[in-house]
Write a protein that holds these residues in place. Structure first.
Motif, PDB file in Angstrom:
ATOM      1  N   GLU A  38      40.616  25.593  32.608  1.00 23.58           N
ATOM      2  CA  GLU A  38      40.269  25.641  33.917  1.00 23.58           C
ATOM      3  C   GLU A  38      39.997  27.085  34.304  1.00 23.58           C
ATOM      4  OE1 GLU A  38      43.185  24.118  36.631  1.00 23.58           O
ATOM      5  OE2 GLU A  38      42.072  24.890  38.422  1.00 23.58           O
ATOM      6  N   TYR A  39      40.568  28.203  33.591  1.00 27.69           N
ATOM      7  CA  TYR A  39      40.604  29.581  34.078  1.00 27.69           C
ATOM      8  C   TYR A  39      39.866  30.202  33.029  1.00 27.69           C
ATOM      9  CZ  TYR A  39      43.897  28.451  37.854  1.00 27.69           C
ATOM     10  OH  TYR A  39      44.696  28.105  39.106  1.00 27.69           O
ATOM     11  N   ARG A  42      38.062  34.116  33.573  1.00 28.52           N
ATOM     12  CA  ARG A  42      38.486  34.593  35.224  1.00 28.52           C
ATOM     13  C   ARG A  42      39.883  35.241  35.048  1.00 28.52           C
ATOM     14  NH1 ARG A  42      38.531  29.717  39.336  1.00 28.52           N
ATOM     15  NH2 ARG A  42      38.932  28.361  37.653  1.00 28.52           N
ATOM     16  N   VAL A  44      43.421  36.160  35.485  1.00 27.27           N
ATOM     17  CA  VAL A  44      44.636  35.239  35.781  1.00 27.27           C
ATOM     18  C   VAL A  44      45.746  36.055  36.026  1.00 27.27           C
ATOM     19  CG1 VAL A  44      45.834  33.072  35.186  1.00 27.27           C
ATOM     20  CG2 VAL A  44      43.486  33.126  34.606  1.00 27.27           C
ATOM     21  N   CYS A  68      45.790  36.726  30.303  1.00 28.40           N
ATOM     22  CA  CYS A  68      46.423  36.677  31.574  1.00 28.40           C
ATOM     23  C   CYS A  68      47.494  37.634  31.528  1.00 28.40           C
ATOM     24  CB  CYS A  68      47.031  35.314  31.764  1.00 28.40           C
ATOM     25  SG  CYS A  68      48.377  34.827  30.822  1.00 28.40           S
ATOM     26  N   HIS A 102      42.925  35.256  40.112  1.00 32.37           N
ATOM     27  CA  HIS A 102      43.348  33.963  40.450  1.00 32.37           C
ATOM     28  C   HIS A 102      44.889  33.855  40.279  1.00 32.37           C
ATOM     29  CE1 HIS A 102      39.011  32.500  40.859  1.00 32.37           C
ATOM     30  NE2 HIS A 102      39.138  33.639  40.018  1.00 32.37           N
TER      31      HIS A 102
END
Ligand code: IMP
Ligand code: MG
Length: 187
Positions: A38-39, A42, A44, A68, A102
């Motif tokens: 999903e991420y 991006r 995170v 992340c 996010h």
């Protein structure tokens, strides 16, 4: 001195194992794969409120295959039993600028929901790119405020549990499973 340090005493009040290490591992792996998909691409930031979620965060972060960042918060809750809002003080805050990420809030258990609802409101006010909440355990029968996680790995009945980060008077966090606990007179 009473010997909680002995192995026998340590587990004598454990009624039964509710969720095994294997069940936790499989669920954490699935969640890690879902987050990775999903991420991807991006920025995170995984955010945990200490201390209960430290084991879940540690395993989940290693099940995530994309870059992340990790952040910790400490909070103190003050409730008189009936009041349900505005009573949480942050005693240690994130280093990161939340508006660049996010956010995935990683929680051990949602019980009354009061602490996490306050923390989530605080974080949303800092305008993250998005915010979701994942929790290892959910005890919906105990909820006092309207709060839902986006993902709850296990829904459990209204009993006191220890292990996999969750404590009774600071003990049992290091058990590798989730167990029902007989009583917790110091909680
Ligand atoms: P809340 O009532 O949803 O605000 O939950 C606050 C905190 O209480 C959780 O993050 C846990 O640290 C703790 N807690 C709630 N239920 C249990 C339990 O069954 N065992 C151990 N800790 C719990
Ligand atoms: Mg907690």
């Amino acid at each position: 001195m009473e010997e909680i340090w002995s192995a026998d005493r340590f587990t004598s009040r454990i009624k039964r194992i509710l969720i095994t290490k294997e069940e936790i591992d499989a669920a954490v792996r699935r969640l890690g794969a879902a987050i990775s998909a999903e991420y991807a691409g991006r920025p995170v930031l995984l955010v945990s409120v200490l201390k209960g979620a430290f084991v879940f965060l540690s395993d989940l972060s290693r099940a995530i295959a994309i870059p992340c960042e990790i952040g910790f918060m400490c909070a103190k809750s003050y409730y008189d039993g009936t009041v349900s809002a505005g009573k949480v003080t942050v005693t240690m805050d994130l280093d990161q600028d939340v508006s660049r990420y996010h956010i995935i809030v990683v929680e051990d258990i949602i019980d009354t929901g009061r602490t996490l609802r306050e923390i989530v409101e605080m974080l949303k006010a800092r305008r993250p790119l998005s915010l979701k909440v994942v929790t290892l355990l959910d005890k919906p029968s105990r909820r006092l405020v309207d709060f839902q996680a986006d993902t709850a790995l296990f829904t459990i009945p209204d009993s006191f549990v220890v292990g996999y980060g969750l404590d009774c008077a600071e003990h049992y966090r290091n058990l590798p499973y989730i167990a029902e606990y007989e009583e917790c007179e110091r909680c």
